[in-house]
Motif scaffolding. Structure first.
Motif, short mmCIF file in Angstrom:
data_model
loop_
_atom_site.label_atom_id
_atom_site.label_comp_id
_atom_site.label_asym_id
_atom_site.label_seq_id
_atom_site.Cartn_x
_atom_site.Cartn_y
_atom_site.Cartn_z
N ASP A 155 -20.40 48.61 5.79
CA ASP A 155 -19.54 49.20 6.65
C ASP A 155 -18.22 48.32 7.25
N LYS A 156 -18.81 47.05 7.55
CA LYS A 156 -17.67 46.02 7.73
C LYS A 156 -16.49 45.96 6.47
N ILE A 157 -17.20 46.08 5.44
CA ILE A 157 -16.00 45.90 4.23
C ILE A 157 -15.30 47.43 4.16
N ASN A 158 -15.92 48.44 4.36
CA ASN A 158 -15.10 49.68 4.30
C ASN A 158 -14.14 50.04 5.34
N SER A 159 -14.49 49.22 6.44
CA SER A 159 -13.56 49.12 7.88
C SER A 159 -12.30 48.52 7.48
N LEU A 160 -12.03 47.71 6.48
CA LEU A 160 -11.29 46.64 6.38
C LEU A 160 -9.78 47.19 5.55
N THR A 161 -8.64 47.01 5.94
CA THR A 161 -7.60 47.24 5.17
C THR A 161 -7.29 46.18 4.03
N GLU A 162 -6.48 46.58 3.27
CA GLU A 162 -6.16 45.72 2.13
C GLU A 162 -6.05 44.22 2.30
N GLU A 163 -5.14 44.02 3.28
CA GLU A 163 -4.86 42.70 3.69
C GLU A 163 -5.92 42.09 4.27
N GLU A 164 -6.66 42.69 5.21
CA GLU A 164 -7.88 42.11 5.78
C GLU A 164 -9.05 41.84 4.71
N LEU A 165 -9.09 42.76 3.65
CA LEU A 165 -10.06 42.30 2.63
C LEU A 165 -9.67 40.86 2.00
N LYS A 166 -8.41 40.72 1.64
CA LYS A 166 -7.84 39.74 1.04
C LYS A 166 -8.22 38.39 1.99
N ASP A 167 -8.06 38.39 3.05
CA ASP A 167 -8.44 37.41 4.11
C ASP A 167 -9.95 36.97 4.28
N MET A 168 -10.50 38.05 4.20
CA MET A 168 -12.03 37.80 4.30
C MET A 168 -12.61 37.06 2.83
N TYR A 169 -12.00 37.50 1.89
CA TYR A 169 -12.20 36.92 0.55
C TYR A 169 -11.96 35.46 0.62
N LYS A 170 -10.83 35.26 0.83
CA LYS A 170 -10.23 33.93 1.01
C LYS A 170 -11.21 32.93 1.69
N PHE A 171 -11.65 33.56 2.82
CA PHE A 171 -12.32 32.78 3.95
C PHE A 171 -13.75 32.61 3.65
N ILE A 172 -14.31 33.51 2.71
CA ILE A 172 -15.71 33.31 2.25
C ILE A 172 -15.61 32.38 1.12
N LEU A 173 -14.81 32.62 0.36
CA LEU A 173 -14.46 31.66 -0.84
C LEU A 173 -14.35 30.39 -0.71
N ASN A 174 -13.47 29.92 0.49
CA ASN A 174 -13.33 28.59 1.07
C ASN A 174 -14.35 28.06 1.77
N HIS A 175 -15.19 28.67 2.40
CA HIS A 175 -16.25 28.46 3.55
C HIS A 175 -17.69 28.34 3.15
N GLN A 176 -18.03 29.29 2.25
CA GLN A 176 -19.21 29.64 2.00
C GLN A 176 -19.82 28.92 0.75
N LYS A 177 -20.97 28.40 0.83
CA LYS A 177 -21.55 27.97 -0.27
C LYS A 177 -22.30 28.79 -1.29
N LEU A 178 -22.39 28.48 -2.46
CA LEU A 178 -22.89 29.44 -3.37
C LEU A 178 -24.57 29.17 -3.36
N SER A 179 -25.17 30.22 -3.15
CA SER A 179 -26.62 30.10 -3.09
C SER A 179 -27.22 29.59 -4.40
N ALA A 180 -28.41 29.10 -4.38
CA ALA A 180 -28.91 28.51 -5.43
C ALA A 180 -29.00 29.06 -6.84
N LYS A 181 -28.98 30.52 -6.75
CA LYS A 181 -29.10 31.68 -7.76
C LYS A 181 -27.63 31.66 -8.31
N GLY A 182 -26.75 31.33 -7.41
CA GLY A 182 -25.19 31.31 -8.07
C GLY A 182 -24.44 32.43 -7.39
#
Lengths: 126, 182
Positions: B117-144
């Motif tokens: 629901d959160k993803i569907n509520s975002l605009t293209e620009e917001e999706l890009k920002d969220m992607y970059k945020f998670i990319l830069n701040h969240q660690k990979l799980s043990a499964k990758g």
């Protein structure tokens, strides 16, 4: 320092890291289920290389596809390069993308906005 | 909604079906699917842009299944398989629909629903920002897993992620995700 050379497969890219020339190359596809395993030696190599890098490190990234699992590992590679750059060594990242592949161009721009190293976006025209 | 697998699966297999699978999700099976879909798209001379987007969605979708399909309890595994998943790809005019299905525990279903629901509520620009945020701040799980698969599908296709949760039993729901590529 010994070069790191890995042949490409259907799911992993070819790798050619050469310390003497300061060339770092990753080419092909990067879509393994678990990318940590594949990228760990690359990150470790760069860690070691960063202790006495070439005056100029030229990085060529030419990926056809990469999955989101790889995207984080690629960022880890770039963070190692950023550390080398911050230590006052020259680093240039050439990000190649196929003609009209806007998604791949955008992916490069994502990294460019996170990593403080000069990027050059290069379109491959057949 | 009460879940009837046969009706559900029949419902997916409508029109021009490129592939349809239900069963165990393994790494070897994923390799085979990716290869065969790629050669099908090549021989159909599909637009390279569509081809790349479909391939990307498929990689993320199949690997999401691979990472998240936990061993099912016997009561379900006996009826289906231990690591049960569904993948159907159909083509309708110039648009492809990738349908992905798997069992999820009730507790995870809510989390998943909120996330989509959160993803569907975002605009293209917001999706890009969220992607970059998670990319830069969240660690990979043990499964990758990076927590970026769904986000990436939404971003690359520019379409909303359509989902349905079917009630299966008191512990499990069946989750279906449709991703449109056009």
């Amino acid at each position: 320092m010994e070069a790191l050379i890995i042949e490409g497969t259907a799911k992993t890219p070819s790798v050619r890291f050469e310390a003497g020339q300061g060339t770092i190359e990753i080419k092909g596809r990067s879509i393994p289920e678990n990318s940590i395993e594949f990228y760990k030696p690359l990150v470790d190599w760069l860690e070691e290389y960063g202790k006495s890098p070439a005056a100029l490190t030229k990085v060529n990234i030419q990926l056809e596809y990469f999955n989101t699992s790889s995207s984080k590992c690629i960022l880890d590679v770039f963070k190692k390069l950023e550390a080398i750059y911050k230590a006052k060594n020259e680093v240039i990242i050439n990000w190649y993308y196929e003609e009209d592949d806007e998604d791949m161009l955008e992916a490069g721009e994502d990294y460019e906005s996170i990593i403080r190293v000069p990027f050059k976006m290069i379109e491959i025209v057949d | 909604m009460q879940f009837n697998f046969d009706d559900y699966y029949k419902g997916l297999n409508k029109g021009n079906v490129l592939m349809a699978y239900h069963g165990n999700i393994t790494a070897e099976w994923i390799n085979g699917v990716l290869e065969s879909i790629e050669s099908k798209l090549d021989s159909a001379n599909e637009d390279p842009k569509i081809k790349k987007k479909l391939y990307n969605v498929l990689v993320e979708g199949l690997q999401n299944l691979f990472h998240h399909v936990d061993d099912l309890p016997d009561e379900i595994a006996n009826l289906f398989t231990k690591k049960f998943g569904v993948v159907v790809i159909t083509k309708d005019c110039n648009k492809y629909i990738v349908s992905l299905g798997n069992f999820v525990e009730h507790s995870k279903a809510q989390y998943l629903k909120d996330k989509i629901d959160k993803i569907n509520s975002l605009t293209e620009e917001e999706l890009k920002d969220m992607y970059k945020f998670i990319l830069n701040h969240q660690k990979l799980s043990a499964k990758g897993g990076g927590g970026l698969g769904l986000l990436d599908m939404a971003r690359k296709t520019g379409n909303k992620l359509e989902y349905t949760f079917y009630q299966f039993n008191s512990n499990y729901m069946f989750f279906n995700l449709n991703v449109t590529i056009n």
